[in-house]
Design a protein around this motif. Structure first.
Motif, PDB file in Angstrom:
ATOM      1  N   ILE A 151      -9.434  -7.291   4.579  1.00 57.95           N
ATOM      2  CA  ILE A 151      -8.425  -6.283   4.634  1.00 57.95           C
ATOM      3  C   ILE A 151      -9.233  -5.062   3.835  1.00 57.95           C
ATOM      4  O   ILE A 151      -9.774  -5.129   2.647  1.00 57.95           O
ATOM      5  N   PHE A 152      -9.107  -3.753   4.588  1.00 59.70           N
ATOM      6  CA  PHE A 152      -9.385  -2.681   3.825  1.00 59.70           C
ATOM      7  C   PHE A 152      -8.426  -1.791   3.355  1.00 59.70           C
ATOM      8  O   PHE A 152      -7.784  -1.435   4.452  1.00 59.70           O
ATOM      9  N   PRO A 153      -8.204  -1.419   2.171  1.00 57.41           N
ATOM     10  CA  PRO A 153      -7.005  -0.849   1.717  1.00 57.41           C
ATOM     11  C   PRO A 153      -7.049   0.777   2.087  1.00 57.41           C
ATOM     12  O   PRO A 153      -6.818   1.601   1.268  1.00 57.41           O
ATOM     13  N   VAL A 154      -7.208   1.150   3.222  1.00 56.37           N
ATOM     14  CA  VAL A 154      -7.223   2.460   3.821  1.00 56.37           C
ATOM     15  C   VAL A 154      -6.505   2.501   5.019  1.00 56.37           C
ATOM     16  O   VAL A 154      -6.101   1.409   5.653  1.00 56.37           O
ATOM     17  N   LYS A 155      -6.790   3.661   5.800  1.00 55.39           N
ATOM     18  CA  LYS A 155      -5.966   3.707   7.140  1.00 55.39           C
ATOM     19  C   LYS A 155      -6.858   4.593   7.942  1.00 55.39           C
ATOM     20  O   LYS A 155      -7.337   5.796   7.794  1.00 55.39           O
ATOM     21  N   THR A 156      -7.579   4.030   8.985  1.00 55.36           N
ATOM     22  CA  THR A 156      -8.141   4.607  10.018  1.00 55.36           C
ATOM     23  C   THR A 156      -7.696   4.451  11.363  1.00 55.36           C
ATOM     24  O   THR A 156      -6.784   3.627  11.472  1.00 55.36           O
ATOM     25  N   PHE A 157      -8.384   5.111  12.491  1.00 57.98           N
ATOM     26  CA  PHE A 157      -7.811   4.813  13.406  1.00 57.98           C
ATOM     27  C   PHE A 157      -8.014   3.437  14.565  1.00 57.98           C
ATOM     28  O   PHE A 157      -7.325   3.201  15.361  1.00 57.98           O
ATOM     29  N   LEU A 158      -8.735   2.813  13.615  1.00 60.58           N
ATOM     30  CA  LEU A 158      -9.147   1.402  14.004  1.00 60.58           C
ATOM     31  C   LEU A 158      -8.496   0.196  13.069  1.00 60.58           C
ATOM     32  O   LEU A 158      -8.291  -1.017  13.751  1.00 60.58           O
ATOM     33  N   TYR A 159      -8.556   0.358  11.851  1.00 62.41           N
ATOM     34  CA  TYR A 159      -8.111  -0.502  10.786  1.00 62.41           C
ATOM     35  C   TYR A 159      -7.407   0.031   9.614  1.00 62.41           C
ATOM     36  O   TYR A 159      -7.439   1.100   9.310  1.00 62.41           O
TER      37      TYR A 159
END
Length: 284
Positions: A151-159
Motif C-alpha cells: 500500500i502506497f498512501p498516495v494517489k496516482t493513475f496506477l495505484y
C-alpha cells in the motif's frame, strides 16, 4: 562515513523483476531475444549491501525464481529476506481473489523450495492493493504471512490509497483487524498532499539532498523510512520498453544516476530488512 541517527534503522527493499516487467496499458510486446543484464544488476545490489552492511527485503517474482534460481539462493545465503512479488507481475486489482490466491501461492512455493525458509511477506506488483481489493489481504493472512508491503498512501493513475495510514499497522478489513502487519511506503507532505520520496521514480526524480533530508527528518522523529528500487534502475544501458512520453518519463528518468545516489544513502543511514525491523519493533 559515520551513519547518521544510528538508533533508527530504515528498511531497504528491492522489487526483483526483469526490465520488461511493467503494467502500463497498451504497450507493445517487448523484444526479449537479446536477454538482459539482470545478473549484473543483482550483483551490483548485493555488493552494495555487503559494502554498507545493509540487509534488505527482496520481493521476488516467482518467474524470476524459475529463470534465475541461483540468484534467489544467493539473496537468501547473504542473509536477506526473500519475499513474494507474485508470480508474473500481474496487477492484483485485475485478478479475481481466486486468481490472486493462486498467483501468490505459486510464487511462494517456488521461493520456499529454493531457499528452504518460509516466505513472510508480499508486495503487489505496481502497488496494486487498493481500496477495491483491500480484502485480498485476508488471503495473505490465511497463508500465514507476517506482513504486506503493497500500500502506497498516495494517489496516482496506477495505484494508491491516499487515506491509508502512513505508519506500520494491522489493517482493518471487513470490520476486523487482521493478523498481518501492513508496511506502507514512506511519504512526505508536499502542498498538503502525501508524496513518495524514497523509491522508484520518486527516488530518481528528487535530488539526493531532499531524500536524505526527508530520511533524516523521519529518523529524528523515531520513524523509519523505506527505500525501494528495481534492478533495472541501476543500469542506464539496459534495454527499454517502447512507452508513451509520460510513462517513459516515469519509468526511466535519471536512471543513470541511481546507483551512486543509492550507494551514498546506504552509506549515510542504517538499513535492514522488513522482517528484522518487525522483529525488533513488534517482537514478531
Amino acid at each position: 562515513m559515520t551513519k547518521q541517527t544510528p538508533n533508527v534503522t530504515n528498511m531497504l527493499t528491492f522489487d526483483i523483476e526483469e526490465w520488461f516487467h511493467a503494467n502500463y496499458d497498451d504497450i507493445a510486446a517487448p523484444d526479449r531475444s537479446k536477454g538482459s543484464n539482470f545478473r549484473n544488476h543483482m550483483e551490483i545490489l548485493l555488493q552494495m549491501c555487503r559494502e554498507t552492511n545493509s540487509k534488505a527485503t527482496f520481493f521476488v517474482l516467482g518467474c524470476i525464481g524459475e529463470d534465475y534460481p541461483d540468484v534467489v539462493k544467493a539473496i537468501a545465503r547473504e542473509g536477506h529476506d526473500v519475499a513474494s512479488h507474485g508470480y508474473a507481475h500481474e496487477l492484483a486489482y485485475k485478478q479475481t481473489i481466486g486468481e490472486f490466491r493462486a498467483d501468490v501461492q505459486k510464487s511462494v512455493d517456488i521461493l520456499e523450495a529454493l531457499t528452504g525458509t518460509k516466505v513472510l511477506g508480499y508486495r503487489a506488483p505496481s502497488w496494486s492493493i487498493v481500496e477495491s481489493n483491500l480484502h485480498y489481504l485476508e488471503v495473505l493472512e490465511e497463508m500465514g504471512m507476517q506482513y504486506d508491503a503493497s500500500i502506497f498512501p498516495v494517489k496516482t493513475f496506477l495505484y494508491g490509497i491516499p487515506t491509508a495510514p502512513t505508519e506500520i499497522h494491522k489493517p482493518l478489513v471487513n470490520g476486523r483487524e487482521i493478523n498481518l502487519y501492513e508496511v506502507p511506503m514512506s511519504v512526505m507532505k508536499l502542498a498538503g498532499r502525501n508524496i513518495g520520496y524514497s523509491g522508484g521514480f520518486y527516488f530518481r526524480f528528487f535530488p539526493k539532498f531532499l531524500i536524505k533530508g526527508a530520511i533524516r527528518s523521519a529518523n529524528r522523529q523515531g520513524k523509519s523510512s523505506i527505500v525501494y528500487l528495481h534492478p533495472r534502475e541501476v543500469d542506464a544501458y539496459e534495454q527499454k520498453l517502447a512507452l508513451p512520453f509520460k510513462e517513459n518519463f516515469i519509468h526511466y528518468y535519471n536512471v543513470g544516476k541511481t546507483q551512486k545516489k543509492l550507494e551514498d544513502i546506504l552509506k549515510s543511514y542504517s538499513f535492514t530488512s522488513i522482517s528484522e525491523h518487525l522483529k525488533h519493533k513488534f517482537q514478531v
